[in-house]
Write a protein that holds these residues in place. Structure first.
Motif: not given
Length: 201
Positions: A13, A21, A24, A36, A39, A61
Motif C-alpha cells: 500500500v 488504493v 485494489l 477491503s 487494504v 477508496s
C-alpha cells in the motif's frame, strides 16, 4: 506467516500509494473476491505514520469502489439476467448469491445500494441487481459512494487509531474486522428501525 503478510500489505500500500488504493478497492468492489480490510487498515496505519493523507485515502477508496461497482453495474446492464444465471459462476457469481442480492435489492429498493455496501457477501455484488433493474446512474453512484465511504472510513480510522503499534495490528486483525462489522451492524439496525417507522407513518 501472518506477520509477513501484514508487512507485505503495508509495504505494498505504501509503495503503490493512492493509485494502489484505487486499484485494489476497484478489484474489491467488482466480482473478484478481495477483502477491503487488507487494504484500508494498512492505509490507515500509514496515515498515522504521516506517510499518507487520511482524507486522500478515503477519497481514493471511494473512487476505487465506484469504479468496481460500475463494472458490475455495467456488466449486468450489458449481458442481462439469463447470461448471469448461466455463466455467472465463471465470474465468481454463484446463482445462490445472485438470488440473495436480488432479494435484498427487491426488499429495500434503491437504498439497498447503500446498505448492501456494508454487508459482507452482499457488498461486492449489490451493484448487479441495480444494473439489471436499470437503476438511475446518479442515484446508484450516490448511494454506492455513501455506503463505500462509510465502510472505508471505519477501516481507515481503525488502522489510524491503532497507530504505530504494528504488533497490535498483526495480532488483532480478525478482531479489528469484527469490530468494523459490529459498527456496521449497528448502523443497519438504525436504518431498519427508521425504515419501519417511516412505513408506519
Amino acid at each position: 506467516m501472518l506477520h509477513d503478510m501484514i508487512a507485505w500489505l503495508v509495504t505494498t500500500v505504501d509503495g503503490w500509494g493512492y493509485t494502489g488504493v484505487i486499484v485494489l478497492m476497484a478489484v474489491e468492489s467488482s466480482f473478484i473476491p478481495f477483502p477491503s480490510e487488507v487494504v484500508l487498515i494498512p492505509a490507515g496505519y500509514l496515515a498515522h505514520q504521516g506517510q499518507m493523507d487520511p482524507g486522500l485515502v478515503l477519497l481514493a477508496s471511494i473512487l476505487g469502489c465506484l469504479i468496481g461497482a460500475f463494472v458490475n453495474y455495467g456488466l449486468a446492464l450489458l449481458v442481462g439476467r439469463p447470461f448471469l444465471e448461466r455463466y455467472g459462476r465463471y465470474f465468481f457469481i454463484a446463482p445462490s448469491v445472485l438470488h440473495k442480492t436480488d432479494a435484498f435489492f427487491a426488499r429495500h429498493g434503491a437504498i439497498s445500494t447503500f446498505t448492501g455496501r456494508l454487508i459482507p457477501g452482499i457488498r461486492q455484488l449489490i451493484s448487479i441487481p441495480a444494473g439489471l433493474a436499470r437503476m438511475r446512474v446518479a442515484t446508484f453512484a450516490f448511494y454506492t459512494g455513501f455506503g463505500a465511504g462509510l465502510w472505508s472510513l471505519v477501516l481507515i480510522a481503525l488502522g489510524y487509531f491503532i497507530g504505530d503499534n504494528e504488533a497490535l495490528i498483526r495480532e488483532n486483525l480478525p478482531l479489528v474486522t469484527f469490530a468494523a462489522l459490529v459498527f456496521v451492524a449497528l448502523t443497519l439496525l438504525v436504518y431498519v428501525f427508521w425504515n419501519r417507522q417511516r412505513q408506519l407513518e
